[in-house]
Structures are given as structure tokens and as C-alpha cells.
Motif scaffolding. Structure first.
Motif, short mmCIF file in Angstrom:
data_model
loop_
_atom_site.label_atom_id
_atom_site.label_comp_id
_atom_site.label_asym_id
_atom_site.label_seq_id
_atom_site.Cartn_x
_atom_site.Cartn_y
_atom_site.Cartn_z
N THR A 1 1.43 -9.84 9.28
CA THR A 1 0.90 -9.56 7.94
C THR A 1 1.21 -8.12 7.56
O THR A 1 1.69 -7.84 6.45
N TYR B 1 7.96 -5.02 -0.91
CA TYR B 1 6.57 -5.46 -1.02
C TYR B 1 5.57 -4.32 -0.88
O TYR B 1 4.39 -4.48 -1.15
N VAL C 1 10.19 -11.60 9.36
CA VAL C 1 9.07 -10.66 9.55
C VAL C 1 8.78 -10.48 11.04
O VAL C 1 8.50 -9.38 11.51
N TYR D 1 -4.18 -14.83 -0.58
CA TYR D 1 -5.54 -14.31 -0.81
C TYR D 1 -5.50 -12.86 -1.28
O TYR D 1 -6.19 -12.49 -2.24
N VAL D 2 -4.70 -12.03 -0.61
CA VAL D 2 -4.72 -10.60 -0.95
C VAL D 2 -4.03 -10.33 -2.30
O VAL D 2 -4.18 -9.25 -2.86
N ALA E 1 -9.75 -8.21 0.51
CA ALA E 1 -8.30 -8.25 0.25
C ALA E 1 -7.65 -6.90 0.56
O ALA E 1 -6.60 -6.84 1.20
N ALA E 2 -8.29 -5.81 0.12
CA ALA E 2 -7.72 -4.47 0.40
C ALA E 2 -7.67 -4.22 1.90
O ALA E 2 -6.69 -3.72 2.44
N VAL F 1 -4.90 -5.93 3.83
CA VAL F 1 -3.58 -5.31 3.70
C VAL F 1 -3.55 -4.03 4.54
O VAL F 1 -2.65 -3.82 5.36
N LEU G 1 0.20 -17.23 7.23
CA LEU G 1 0.61 -15.97 6.63
C LEU G 1 0.65 -16.10 5.11
O LEU G 1 0.16 -15.23 4.38
N VAL H 1 -4.83 5.71 -10.84
CA VAL H 1 -5.68 5.86 -9.65
C VAL H 1 -4.82 6.32 -8.48
O VAL H 1 -3.75 5.76 -8.21
N GLU H 2 -5.27 7.37 -7.79
CA GLU H 2 -4.54 7.87 -6.63
C GLU H 2 -4.82 6.98 -5.42
O GLU H 2 -5.95 6.52 -5.23
N PRO H 3 -3.81 6.75 -4.57
CA PRO H 3 -4.07 5.97 -3.35
C PRO H 3 -4.88 6.77 -2.35
O PRO H 3 -4.79 8.00 -2.30
N THR H 4 -5.71 6.09 -1.55
CA THR H 4 -6.48 6.73 -0.48
C THR H 4 -5.87 6.34 0.86
O THR H 4 -5.82 5.16 1.21
N ALA I 1 3.52 -6.08 8.87
CA ALA I 1 4.96 -5.84 8.74
C ALA I 1 5.44 -6.33 7.38
O ALA I 1 6.29 -5.71 6.74
N PHE I 2 4.87 -7.45 6.94
CA PHE I 2 5.27 -7.99 5.63
C PHE I 2 4.81 -7.08 4.50
O PHE I 2 5.59 -6.72 3.62
N THR I 3 3.53 -6.66 4.52
CA THR I 3 3.02 -5.86 3.40
C THR I 3 3.63 -4.45 3.37
O THR I 3 3.57 -3.78 2.34
N LEU J 1 -5.48 -8.63 -5.52
CA LEU J 1 -5.50 -7.19 -5.79
C LEU J 1 -4.76 -6.88 -7.09
O LEU J 1 -5.07 -5.89 -7.76
N TYR K 1 1.66 -4.42 -2.35
CA TYR K 1 0.56 -4.70 -1.42
C TYR K 1 -0.05 -3.42 -0.86
O TYR K 1 -1.21 -3.11 -1.13
N LYS L 1 -0.91 -0.67 -3.53
CA LYS L 1 -1.95 -1.24 -4.40
C LYS L 1 -3.30 -1.26 -3.67
O LYS L 1 -4.34 -0.88 -4.23
N ALA L 2 -3.28 -1.69 -2.42
CA ALA L 2 -4.53 -1.76 -1.64
C ALA L 2 -5.13 -0.37 -1.46
O ALA L 2 -6.36 -0.19 -1.51
N GLN L 3 -4.29 0.64 -1.28
CA GLN L 3 -4.81 2.01 -1.12
C GLN L 3 -5.44 2.51 -2.42
O GLN L 3 -6.38 3.31 -2.39
N LYS L 4 -4.90 2.06 -3.56
CA LYS L 4 -5.50 2.45 -4.85
C LYS L 4 -6.84 1.74 -5.05
O LYS L 4 -7.80 2.34 -5.53
N VAL L 5 -6.89 0.47 -4.68
CA VAL L 5 -8.15 -0.27 -4.78
C VAL L 5 -9.18 0.37 -3.84
O VAL L 5 -10.37 0.46 -4.16
#
Lengths: 492, 92
Positions: A360, A369, B8, B34-35, A306-307, A310, B28, B46-49, A362-364, B38, A373, A376-380
């Protein structure tokens, strides 16, 4: 000879038993004989290959051999080469000729390698089966009704069928390791920042990394040694990367004292039972060789896909905005205005998987958003990286299956993009964490190759190369090849 | 999740045909659905990477290192005139 390793060919060249021209001719003959069956190569200039080989023989006679003197290496269509087209297997780059060589291409040339053409791939490296290529799918040499994996499917098939002794691929979410596993060869994704990305057409800049795809571990080490190193012209190439003696790392013949982590999240009910058994057997073999198998947990593994889906599409949507049909790339006929030119050219030029990923991303990344997305994904991603850091306090290397399944049939998963995405479940976390990962053959399931994946700590590729070398020394999986391609293009 | 695919697509500067939009819409929505898992993960503090090794952007001296290769660099352009990129009229 065709199924010889790179180092065997090097020995024959060094002892004068053969010449670079003879070697090049042998593989050219095999490409001519077998490529129609596989569609592994999308560009080949035989006269240019022979000219490179002649120049290499002349260089050897005059100055002696360089590190890869006279050795044929094919490269994925994602690497910019000044000679011949560079199309990333996309219609949007149908007429593109790169004005410069990728840094790794220059390094291979300086090491004396012979570049044998461009190999098939998923369009812009977006795919796990090589079926999104604008040049049509590539087939798996072990069963030509099946996919070779992706996105570096052409490089994998070409090595597996001995149309070339070695190839370069790129790996954003498993694109070297997964096809290597599904075709029974060895492939390495180095630590992120180890290999220059300059001149490699960008997909997801914080994940992309180039690496070798070869017949055995030593060959992988030989090529890696030639392509690593700081490149001041690539801002993501790391300047103070620890230096490794790549060839010395291949001398390991046992695993005495090695602590191998076996993450429970990579051995699950959803995977193919025969693949699982094959990898379990490989780990037993490692135990026989003196390793200690330690059960570990990488608790955020289930969120890696999922991460990734994104982060990778977000970066892709930004990277692929450069295809504006102004400076290069396909342009639609008779555009009414600038917007019509951009939008129609991009619709015509990109294939459906590429569009899906751009949209996908462009949306996230879009307003409202982004936090939910992308951020959040970067934190995960941070949590996934921390899982590995904690695990490596306890173990030296981690061993897993490379893919949960063996090679599937062409067309089997094309209707459902999400199912296709899940086939990368075991390779993606390594890219998110920036770690090195190596896949090597460890047996068969449904008579198709199965890959064993080794994951090492950042900058410690020697740990996984040594483990893989010891496993290879004790088994014969790396020497097996598909019977259909035994027939020879030259001497045996 | 309801996603305005045409919007989009326009953000991405891709003109989808109606058929493409009909096909891509549910796909889409499926991917985004699915995502969305998260959101289950606790990331408080938590810091972003953004870069795997948390490396700082390196700087280099601002020195010209390349030569003028305009013709080679423009050779892959769809339309060039007198060394300039040609696009549809932008200003009336």
C-alpha cells in the motif's frame, strides 16, 4: 499482591514487607501458570529476571531506592534489548539480537526496574488484534476466545491478568490505548516527541510513540516520569518539551471547573450501543464531579482513517526497506542472485498484513500517485490537527470512547483488512495530530471492558492525567480484574 | 482502481507467489478505494504536515562517539566472512 498496583508494590518494598526477589518470583510463577492460556509473553528468561531482582535488592540496601526500584515491567517485543532476542514478532527477525538497548530500556534500568521478558504483539505493530504475530495470537484475559486488541496485545493481556504489574507498549494509531481499553487497564500515549524512539523498531516514524500500560493512572504517571526526556541521539525527540510534575498530576480528586469537550463525530450510530451508553454514563459521572461537558465538533474526523492508511503504510514501506537480509534478518536458501535474495527473503520473512502495508505504501508513494495520495493525506493531516487546536481554545480536555466496540472474537475480522482498520477509528486522529491520549477503564459492555479516552493539548499530559485520576478516584473500574486469573502464584 | 500488484511488489522487493498476488490484488484495490475519499476534502492552500510539531531537523557536532563493535553488530547477519557481509555475486 498479584493485582496490586505498582505503587502498592513500591510501598511494600520500601517498608521492607517484601523484596524485589519475592515480587519477581511471584510474577514469574504466574507467567508459568497462565501464559499457556494467554500467549502474552514470547520471551522470558527467569534466571535473568531473578538476577536483576537480586541486584536491585542489593542496590537498595547499599544506596537506597531509585524511582522504580525492584518493580517488574514487561516490554513489547518492539523494544531493542541487548539481552535476549528482539523480534518484533516477525519471522524476518527470527535470529535477531539487538546490539544495544533502546533509550527507554536504559532509562527503565537506570530507574531500577526489573525487565520481565518480551510481550506478544502484531507483527511490526501492524494490527489491531494481535493476530498478525508470528508467534500466534494472544488472548484476552476477560474471555480467552477474544482478542486483547493490538498491536500491544501481549502487554495489555499480561497486565490485565497480572502476569506483570506494568508493561511498555507503543502506539502508532492506537496500539497502546485500544488494547488497554479492551482489557480493562490504563494506557498512555504521550505527546509525539516526548519519549525517545531510539531503539524502538520503526513502523511509522512520524506517528510512533512509546508509553506505559498499567493497572491505574498513578502507575502510568510513575513510568512516564521515568521514560520522558530529550535524547540527543533521536532526531524526533523534542529538546525543549515542557516539564510536567507527573505524580502531582495524579492527586486530582474532582473535576471542578474542568471543561470537557465531547466531539459529536465520536458518538455515532455505527458504534456499539452498549459501549456508547457506558461512555455516556462515564461523562455523566464527570459532570457529578464538577466538570462541564461541552459539545464540540472535530469536522475532519471522518477522514482520519483514510489519511492514516496512506501515511502509516508509506512510512512503513520506507522503514521496512532495511530488511534486506544482508546486515540482519532472514535470508532465503540458495539465492540465485541479489534480486532473488531480496525478494524471496522478504516474501518468506514478512507476514501477509506487513506485506499488505508495504505494498500500500509503495503504491501511494509511487510515481504518478504521490500527489494524489501521500501529499493529499499530509494536507488532510494538517486539517485534522487544526480541528484539535481550535477545539482546545474552547475546552481543557476531550473525552471519547477509545474503541467503537468491545473485544471481538479471534478470527472474526481477519478476512477483511479494511474492517479491521476501521476498529481504530477513535484513536488514529490523536497520532496524526501528535497529541497525548490516555485510555482508562469505565465499565463493561457484553461483560467486556470499555475504555474512556482522554485527549489533551500537545505537551499538556497533566490535563488528561488529572481528569483520569479524578474519574478513577470516584469509581472502581480500575480495581476490577478477570476472575479466571484470581488463582494465585504466591501470597495474596 | 486497477493496481498492478506484481509491479508494486517488485518496487517493494517482495516476490509474491501467484496465490498471494491473487489475494492481495483485490485487498489493495479495496484499501486504495477507501482512501480515495481524501479527494473530497478541500485542501487548497493547506500546507502538508510531515512532523506533528513542525520541528526543524536538529544538527549535532560531527564527533565520533562510538567504539568499534564490528563483531557484535555483524552477529545477527545471515552471512559474514572475514568481517565482510557476503551476498550473491553482483558483478560478473
Amino acid at each position: 499482591m498479584p493485582f496490586s498496583s505498582l505503587s502498592d508494590i513500591q510501598n511494600r518494598l520500601n517498608s521492607g514487607q517484601t523484596t524485589a526477589v519475592e515480587v519477581a518470583q511471584l510474577y514469574l510463577d504466574r507467567i508459568l501458570a497462565f501464559n499457556d492460556k494467554l500467549n502474552a509473553f514470547v520471551h522470558l528468561d527467569a534466571a535473568d529476571v531473578l538476577a536483576q531482582a537480586e541486584a536491585s535488592d542489593a542496590y537498595r540496601a547499599k544506596h537506597g531506592a531509585r524511582a522504580l526500584e525492584g518493580l517488574p515491567i514487561a516490554v513489547k517485543d518492539i523494544f531493542c534489548t541487548q539481552d535476549g532476542p528482539t523480534r518484533c514478532c516477525s519471522n524476518i527477525l527470527e535470529d535477531f539480537h539487538a546490539p544495544y538497548d533502546a533509550h527507554v530500556i536504559s532509562q527503565l534500568k537506570e530507574a531500577g526496574a526489573i525487565l520481565v521478558g518480551k510481550t506478544n504483539m502484531d507483527e511490526f505493530a501492524m494490527g489491531s488484534s494481535n493476530e498478525t504475530s508470528a508467534f500466534g495470537p494472544c488472548c484476552n484475559p476477560w474471555d480467552t476466545d477474544r482478542i486483547p486488541g493490538g498491536s500491544s496485545g501481549g502487554s495489555a493481556a499480561a497486565v490485565a491478568a497480572a502476569l506483570t504489574p506494568a508493561a511498555l507498549g507503543t502506539d502508532t494509531g492506537g496500539s497502546i490505548r485500544q488494547p488497554a481499553a479492551l482489557t480493562g487497564i490504563t494506557g498512555l500515549k504521550p505527546t509525539y516527541g516526548r519519549v525517545s524512539r531510539r531503539g524502538i523498531i520503526a513502523f511509522a516514524s512520524s506517528l510512533d510513540q512509546a508509553g506505559p500500560m498499567t493497572r491505574n493512572v498513578k502507575d502510568t504517571a510513575m513510568i512516564t516520569a521515568a521514560i520522558v526526556g530529550h535524547d540527543a541521539a533521536d532526531a524526533t525527540s523534542v529538546a525543549d518539551a515542557p516539564i510536567i510534575d507527573w505524580l502531582a498530576a495524579c492527586e486530582a480528586q474532582d473535576m471542578k471547573g474542568l471543561k470537557i469537550g465531547k466531539p459529536k463525530e465520536y458518538f455515532i450510530d455505527g458504534m456499539d450501543a452498549e459501549v456508547r451508553q457506558t461512555v455516556e454514563d462515564a461523562l455523566k459521572k464527570c459532570q457529578d464531579l464538577g466538570a462541564e461537558i461541552i459539545d464540540i465538533s472535530l469536522p475532519h474526523t471522518e477522514y482520519a482513517v483514510a489519511a492514516y492508511y496512506v501515511i502509516a503504510p508509506s512510512e512503513a514501506s520506507a522503514n521496512l526497506s532495511r530488511y534486506d537480509s544482508v546486515r540482519f534478518g532472514h535470508r532465503c536458501d540458495n539465492p540465485e542472485d541479489l534480486l532473488d535474495m531480496y525478494t524471496r527473503s522478504r516474501d518468506e520473512g514478512f507476514g501477509s498484513e506487513v506485506k499488505r502495508r508495504i505494498l500500500t505504501g509503495a503504491f501511494t508513494l509511487s510515481s504518478g500517485y504521490y500527489d494524489a495520495y501521500y501529499l493529499k493525506a499530509q494536507k488532510v493531516r494538517t486539517l485534522i490537527q487544526q480541528d484539535f487546536i481550535q477545539a482546545f481554545e474552547q475546552v481543557d480536555v476531550i473525552a471519547t470512547p477509545t474503541s467503537p466496540i468491545s473485544a471481538f472474537k479471534l478470527g472474526e475480522k481477519t478476512d477483511d483488512p479494511l474492517t479491521m482498520y476501521l476498529s481504530d477509528i477513535y484513536t488514529i486522529a490523536v497520532n496524526l495530530a501528535g497529541l497525548p491520549g490516555l485510555s482508562q477503564p469505565c465499565g463493561f459492555a457484553q461483560n467486556l471492558p470499555v475504555g474512556l479516552q482522554w485527549i489533551g493539548p500537545a505537551w499538556r499530559e497533566e490535563t488528561i492525567i488529572s481528569a483520569a485520576s479524578a474519574y478513577e478516584f470516584a469509581t472502581d473500574w480500575s480495581t476490577q480484574h478477570p476472575a479466571e486469573f484470581n488463582a494465585n502464584g504466591g501470597e495474596s | 482502481m486497477d493496481i498492478d500488484v506484481k509491479k508494486v511488489a517488485m518496487l517493494s522487493r517482495i516476490r509474491l507467489t501467484d496465490d498471494e498476488a491473487t489475494e492481495l490484488g483485490p485487498q489493495l484495490a479495496n484499501i486504495i478505494g477507501y482512501v480515495e475519499q481524501l479527494s473530497e476534502v478541500n485542501t487548497d492552500g493547506v500546507e502538508p504536515t510531515a512532523h506533528p510539531h513542525d520541528a526543524a531537523m536538529p544538527l549535532r557536532a560531527n564527533i565520533v562517539t562510538n567504539v568499534n563493535r564490528r563483531e557484535e553488530l555483524q552477529a545477527s547477519s545471515p552471512k559474514i566472512e572475514s568481517g565482510l557481509y557476503v551476498v550473491p555475486k553482483v558483478i560478473e
